[in-house]
Structure formats: C-alpha cells, structure tokens
Design a protein around this motif. Structure first.
Motif, PDB file in Angstrom:
ATOM      1  N   LEU A 157       0.832  -1.210   0.000  1.00 27.64           N
ATOM      2  CA  LEU A 157       0.000   0.000   0.000  1.00 27.64           C
ATOM      3  C   LEU A 157       0.866   1.259   0.000  1.00 27.64           C
ATOM      4  N   PHE A 158       1.994   1.190   0.710  1.00 29.13           N
ATOM      5  CA  PHE A 158       2.827   2.376   0.861  1.00 29.13           C
ATOM      6  C   PHE A 158       3.661   2.658  -0.389  1.00 29.13           C
ATOM      7  N   ALA A 159       3.596   1.755  -1.382  1.00 26.90           N
ATOM      8  CA  ALA A 159       4.224   2.056  -2.665  1.00 26.90           C
ATOM      9  C   ALA A 159       3.379   3.040  -3.469  1.00 26.90           C
ATOM     10  N   THR A 160       2.125   3.228  -3.055  1.00 29.62           N
ATOM     11  CA  THR A 160       1.255   4.214  -3.695  1.00 29.62           C
ATOM     12  C   THR A 160       1.552   5.575  -3.082  1.00 29.62           C
ATOM     13  N   ARG A 161       2.109   6.477  -3.874  1.00 28.86           N
ATOM     14  CA  ARG A 161       2.593   7.756  -3.320  1.00 28.86           C
ATOM     15  C   ARG A 161       1.496   8.568  -2.672  1.00 28.86           C
ATOM     16  N   SER A 162       0.307   8.582  -3.278  1.00 28.24           N
ATOM     17  CA  SER A 162      -0.779   9.355  -2.695  1.00 28.24           C
ATOM     18  C   SER A 162      -1.126   8.835  -1.305  1.00 28.24           C
ATOM     19  N   PHE A 163      -0.985   7.526  -1.086  1.00 29.26           N
ATOM     20  CA  PHE A 163      -1.304   6.945   0.214  1.00 29.26           C
ATOM     21  C   PHE A 163      -0.191   7.213   1.228  1.00 29.26           C
ATOM     22  N   SER A 164       1.044   6.921   0.862  1.00 32.48           N
ATOM     23  CA  SER A 164       2.149   7.067   1.813  1.00 32.48           C
ATOM     24  C   SER A 164       2.349   8.528   2.223  1.00 32.48           C
ATOM     25  N   VAL A 165       2.340   9.445   1.240  1.00 33.38           N
ATOM     26  CA  VAL A 165       2.486  10.864   1.564  1.00 33.38           C
ATOM     27  C   VAL A 165       1.236  11.379   2.271  1.00 33.38           C
ATOM     28  N   GLY A 166       0.072  10.925   1.801  1.00 39.99           N
ATOM     29  CA  GLY A 166      -1.183  11.385   2.382  1.00 39.99           C
ATOM     30  C   GLY A 166      -1.342  11.002   3.837  1.00 39.99           C
ATOM     31  N   LEU A 171      -8.325  22.227   3.063  1.00 40.34           N
ATOM     32  CA  LEU A 171      -7.271  21.215   3.101  1.00 40.34           C
ATOM     33  C   LEU A 171      -7.731  19.869   3.641  1.00 40.34           C
ATOM     34  N   ILE A 172      -8.414  19.869   4.779  1.00 40.13           N
ATOM     35  CA  ILE A 172      -8.678  18.617   5.493  1.00 40.13           C
ATOM     36  C   ILE A 172      -9.560  17.691   4.673  1.00 40.13           C
ATOM     37  N   THR A 173     -10.657  18.215   4.159  1.00 39.23           N
ATOM     38  CA  THR A 173     -11.585  17.382   3.386  1.00 39.23           C
ATOM     39  C   THR A 173     -10.924  16.738   2.171  1.00 39.23           C
ATOM     40  N   PRO A 174     -10.275  17.504   1.289  1.00 40.29           N
ATOM     41  CA  PRO A 174      -9.644  16.877   0.116  1.00 40.29           C
ATOM     42  C   PRO A 174      -8.509  15.933   0.479  1.00 40.29           C
ATOM     43  N   SER A 175      -7.823  16.174   1.607  1.00 37.92           N
ATOM     44  CA  SER A 175      -6.705  15.298   1.968  1.00 37.92           C
ATOM     45  C   SER A 175      -7.199  13.892   2.292  1.00 37.92           C
ATOM     46  N   LEU A 176      -8.381  13.771   2.895  1.00 34.01           N
ATOM     47  CA  LEU A 176      -8.937  12.447   3.189  1.00 34.01           C
ATOM     48  C   LEU A 176      -9.211  11.681   1.904  1.00 34.01           C
ATOM     49  N   ASN A 177      -9.745  12.385   0.911  1.00 32.30           N
ATOM     50  CA  ASN A 177     -10.009  11.758  -0.386  1.00 32.30           C
ATOM     51  C   ASN A 177      -8.708  11.389  -1.083  1.00 32.30           C
ATOM     52  N   ALA A 178      -7.700  12.255  -0.965  1.00 31.50           N
ATOM     53  CA  ALA A 178      -6.432  12.015  -1.645  1.00 31.50           C
ATOM     54  C   ALA A 178      -5.771  10.730  -1.152  1.00 31.50           C
ATOM     55  N   VAL A 179      -5.899  10.438   0.149  1.00 30.22           N
ATOM     56  CA  VAL A 179      -5.267   9.246   0.714  1.00 30.22           C
ATOM     57  C   VAL A 179      -5.839   7.973   0.101  1.00 30.22           C
ATOM     58  N   LEU A 180      -7.163   7.942  -0.120  1.00 34.98           N
ATOM     59  CA  LEU A 180      -7.839   6.721  -0.554  1.00 34.98           C
ATOM     60  C   LEU A 180      -8.132   6.674  -2.046  1.00 34.98           C
ATOM     61  N   SER A 181      -7.821   7.739  -2.763  1.00 33.45           N
ATOM     62  CA  SER A 181      -8.294   7.864  -4.149  1.00 33.45           C
ATOM     63  C   SER A 181      -7.710   6.809  -5.089  1.00 33.45           C
ATOM     64  N   ARG A 182      -6.531   6.288  -4.788  1.00 30.63           N
ATOM     65  CA  ARG A 182      -5.880   5.350  -5.709  1.00 30.63           C
ATOM     66  C   ARG A 182      -5.707   3.958  -5.101  1.00 30.63           C
ATOM     67  N   ILE A 183      -6.472   3.672  -4.058  1.00 28.49           N
ATOM     68  CA  ILE A 183      -6.370   2.389  -3.374  1.00 28.49           C
ATOM     69  C   ILE A 183      -7.296   1.376  -4.039  1.00 28.49           C
ATOM     70  N   ASP A 184      -6.798   0.145  -4.197  1.00 28.39           N
ATOM     71  CA  ASP A 184      -7.609  -0.932  -4.757  1.00 28.39           C
ATOM     72  C   ASP A 184      -8.838  -1.178  -3.878  1.00 28.39           C
ATOM     73  N   PRO A 185     -10.012  -1.432  -4.487  1.00 30.70           N
ATOM     74  CA  PRO A 185     -11.231  -1.616  -3.688  1.00 30.70           C
ATOM     75  C   PRO A 185     -11.108  -2.676  -2.610  1.00 30.70           C
ATOM     76  N   ASP A 186     -10.375  -3.759  -2.864  1.00 33.66           N
ATOM     77  CA  ASP A 186     -10.231  -4.805  -1.857  1.00 33.66           C
ATOM     78  C   ASP A 186      -9.424  -4.353  -0.645  1.00 33.66           C
ATOM     79  N   ASP A 187      -8.661  -3.282  -0.797  1.00 30.63           N
ATOM     80  CA  ASP A 187      -7.818  -2.792   0.294  1.00 30.63           C
ATOM     81  C   ASP A 187      -8.392  -1.563   0.980  1.00 30.63           C
ATOM     82  N   VAL A 188      -9.586  -1.122   0.564  1.00 25.66           N
ATOM     83  CA  VAL A 188     -10.059   0.171   1.028  1.00 25.66           C
ATOM     84  C   VAL A 188     -10.399   0.154   2.517  1.00 25.66           C
TER      85      VAL A 188
END
Length: 512
Positions: A303-312, A418-435
């Motif tokens: 999961l942490f290889a996804t930059r949006s997730f690890s940075v987010g 900032l806060i609202t979009p940051s929550l979406n940014a963390v999960l936006s590219r995560i596979d559905p099975d990992d959400v």
C-alpha cells in the motif's frame, strides 16, 4: 440501470439482492460488484446510506472532545482523582487508536455494514454504561469499550464512501465528511457546555453520554435499512500475529503520549517510545513474512508504494497533530486564563466552525476542477492563520476572545480547503479490496497524530503557562503564542507534504 444478480453474491451484498429501502444502491455494474469496487460514474450516489454512516464519525469524534468540558463536574460527582480523570479521557483514545486497523480488516472480512452496526451497538451500550457509572473506575471501563466501538465504526465510513460513491461525487461526499469532522471537533465543547449548563433533571455531566443513546439506536435502524453490505473478495482471515504485534506497537506509542505529561515524562515513557520503533520493525518483518508465504497479512506493505497513500498518511498525521492539540490548549487558555465558562469557551469556536463548514463545501466543488491546487491554497492559508495568531499574541495586546476569533476563522478557511480533500487524496488510488484496511490506517493516523500533537503542544503550553509570575491572562497569552509557534511549524510541514502528492487525478493507481 438493469439489475444484476449473481449466485456468488449473498443477499444484501454489493452484487446481490436489492436493498428494500433504497433499490438504487445495488444497481451497480456486475463486473464491478464481483470485485467489490465502486459503482460506475453514471450510477446515482446513495446519499441516504452515506449520511447514515457519517453519523458514526460524528459521534466518535464528538466523544473525544465533549468530555473535556465535563471533567470538573465528573470530578466533583464521582470524587475522581487526577489520574482517574486522565484515564477517563485517555482510555477512549487508547482503544480507539489501537484497534482501528483491525476494525478496518474486520469490515473487509465480515462486511462493512455488519461491523459498522456492531460498532454502533457497542458504542451505544457503552455510552449507557458511561451515563450510569457510579464510580470513576466504572466510567473508565465503559470509556474503554466506547473507544473499541468507535474503532469498529469509523474505518467502515471511509470504506463505504469510497466503494459506493461514484467518482464524480466522491469529492462532494468527502466534503460533507470533512464538515462532519470539523463540526464534531469544533462543536464538541459547545454541545458539552450546553448539556452540562442545562443540568437536565439534575443529572449534571451524564447527558453528554445519554445523548449518544437515541442517536445510536436510530442509526442502527437506519443502517440496517439503507446501507448495503460489502466485503473484500480477497480477505481470507485475521492475521493474529500481525494484530498482536501491531497492537503492542501502537500501545507503546499512544500510552506514553497520553500519560506522559500527567506523569512528568519519567524514564519509562521514553523507553516505551523507543521500544515502539523496534515493535514496528518486528511488525513489518512479520507482515512481509506472511505475505511471502502466500498468507493474508493484516497490512499489505505494498500500500505504501502508492505515493498518494504514503504521503497522504503523513499529511493527515500532521494536520491532526495541529487540529486536536490547538483546540485543547485554546480551551485551557480561555477557561483557566480568562475564567470563561465551558459554554462561553465553546461559543468562541462557533464562528470558526461555521467558516469550516462553508469552506468544506467550497472545497468539494473546487477539487474536481482544480485538483491539488485547492489543497495547496488551503495549506498555505492554514499556515498563515497560525502565523497571524503568533503575531497577534506577541503584539502586546491583551488576550480577549475578540482577538482570537478572527485568527480561528482564518485557520478554518485553510482547514476547510485542506482537510476534506486530503482524506479523499489518501484513498483515491487504493484498490477496492484494500479500502477497508487503508481506511483503518487513515483513521489510526488521525488518532496518533492527535496524540502526538497533544503531547508536544501540551508540554509547550504548560511549561510556558506561569500565572503566578505573569498573571492568568498574560500567562495564557504567552503560553498560547508558544503553542501557536509549534502549530505554525507543523502547518508548514503539511504544506510541503501537499506538494509531494500526485498532481493529477487517480487513473488506476500510481504504483511503480
């Protein structure tokens, strides 16, 4: 859209039988249902289901803050010691933070609706136990159970939004969630002050817990009717070794952060924090070992290889280190420095809460068009808001609510963007099975970030708060200024992290 049913999908699960309360919820493309993925863009958004689960987030966050103003009344009624009072607050946060990732995995495995409903039931029952507590020990035990209920609920909220809401509406849904979080954070002390001030039927502090009971019961009934079931297709079981090691690692971090200031930061707090580093290293090794053997680890490190997730995740941790801690020390400054009542201190937050609400709505409309630019502007404005607080408090002017409210509103402009979009940014590219799993990590980062912030800013504030030497008002202004410097530095770090997020929209992930 035509209804599809498959033998593999049990009734009530995405891909199965219609939900009688809202048939549109399960009108989702069959191929996406089989993977547990979000509905296609053309599907209508099930706002009733989304609204119901958001109540869980509101209640979980509200109970982190509403007890702050009830503390004096609880102490007087139950004869609680200072250590017991600390545990009444800390016990909830401890079980909440430690169990969040496990709560997300349980939702993936057994169904998000089922675990959300179970969590709400536990939260409601434990709230009843809190309200009926006759001793401080009984209240502490009930708060521990309440935190566990919150940990089961909250990860399912993020998962339901990500899975059920089409991409075209997801920013809007996370915008509403951001408003809910902001209102619960800002309004917790106001609501607590109103309930305690009303002293309904001579019950004192107990209504701050009784209020959860009718809301919880209604939410359970609505969830059973309107929220469709979903689960991850790949989840095969609970990783007991992973759960055990992660629980120990999180406990070693959160416990000293919560208890450190009260205990005077003895050696064991630092030893615990140092041991947590080793525990997290062991956890990473265990998870990698289980994955290499073909097992199903609690946390897929990929999961942490996804930059949006690890940075987010780091971004969210920084944001909540600022958000939670600043409201706490400001409340202390207003009540202990300016001798304001709990209700009066809560009213100071009202303009900021309304500002946050408005700009969260604005953010949900701007992000689909302007993307990361909205987060950049929000982070900069948030930092400017804390900088303005430092300038005002060090200008020599006497501390008054009128001096603080404009800077709080400026912070809320940035926070809303900032806060609202940051929550979406963390999960936006995560596979559905990992959400569900990713949602648990996200929620954990919020709680750990808050605990870190409270520990650090609490140390700064109380070491700077010297009313005997400077007078209560002057000491509160000085301590709040020193605390604002910490929040300013953290907000600057958050701004830099925003620029590390992927600039484009999610198109199947940004993994290497």
């Amino acid at each position: 859209m035509e209804r599809h049913e498959t033998a593999a999908a049990p009734p009530g699960v995405l891909g199965g039988e219609r939900n009688k309360g809202d048939a549109r919820v399960t009108d989702i493309d069959e191929s996406l249902q089989a993977r547990g993925a979000a509905p296609p863009t053309s599907s209508p958004t099930p706002w009733r289901a989304v609204s119901v689960v958001m109540v869980g987030t509101f209640m979980a966050i509200l109970d982190s803050f509403i007890v702050v103003v009830a503390e004096p009344a609880i102490k007087a009624d139950l004869g609680a010691s200072s250590g017991e009072l600390q545990w009444i607050m800390a016990g909830y946060q401890l079980t909440y933070a430690v169990c969040l990732i496990t709560g997300g995995r349980l939702g993936d495995l057994h169904g998000r609706k089922r675990i959300f409903t179970l969590g709400m039931a536990l939260f409601t029952l434990s709230s009843t136990a809190c309200a009926l507590s006759g001793t401080a020990i009984a209240l502490i035990a009930a708060r521990l159970a309440q935190g566990l209920g919150a940990a089961l609920m909250v990860p399912q909220v993020f998962a339901v939004i990500t899975l059920l809401v089409p991409e075209k509406d997801r920013h809007r849904a996370f915008g509403v969630l951001g408003m809910v979080i902001g209102l619960a954070t800002s309004g917790g002390q106001l609501i607590g002050g109103l309930l305690i001030g009303a002293d309904l039927f001579g019950s004192g502090w107990r209504p701050v817990f009784w209020i959860n009971v009718p809301i919880g019961l209604a939410t359970i009934l609505l969830a059973m009717r309107y929220v469709p079931e979903s689960r991850a297709t790949r989840a095969r079981g609970i990783d007991i070794p992973g759960v055990t090691v992660l629980t120990v690692a999180l406990f070693l971090v959160v416990f000293p952060l919560i208890q450190g200031h009260e205990a005077g930061w003895p050696w064991w707090t630092w030893a615990s924090l140092a041991a947590s580093v080793a525990a997290f290293a062991v956890f990473a090794h265990v998870e990698r070992w289980i994955g290499n053997r073909g097992g199903d680890p609690l946390l897929r490190l990929s999961l942490f290889a996804t930059r949006s997730f690890s940075v987010g995740i780091v971004l969210v941790l920084a944001i909540y280190a600022v958000l939670t801690s600043y409201y706490l020390v400001l409340s202390i400054a207003l009540q202990d420095g300016l001798d304001m009542s709990a209700l009066g201190a809560g009213l100071v937050y009202t303009p900021a809460a309304l500002t946050f609400f408005v700009f969260s709505v604005i953010a949900s409309r701007l992000v689909p068009k302007y993307g990361r630019r909205v987060l950049e502007i929000g982070a900069i404005v948030l930092a400017v808001g804390y900088a303005s607080t430092v300038i005002v408090l060090t200008s020599g002017l006497q501390l008054t609510p009128g001096l603080i409210i404009p800077t709080l509103m400026l912070q809320s402009v940035g926070g809303g963007l900032l806060i609202t979009p940051s929550l979406n940014a963390v999960l936006s590219r995560i596979d559905p099975d990992d959400v569900g799993l990713a949602s648990g990590v996200l929620s954990t980062s919020q709680q750990v970030g808050g605990a870190l912030g409270v520990a650090i800013i609490g140390l700064v504030f109380f070491s700077s708060f010297r009313p005997a030497a400077e007078g209560k008002v002057g000491a509160a202004a000085h301590a709040l200024a020193m605390s604002s410097i910490f929040t300013l530095i953290t907000a600057i770090v958050a701004t830099l992290l925003v620029y590390l997020l992927p600039a484009g929209r999610a198109r199947g992930g940004d993994r290497p």
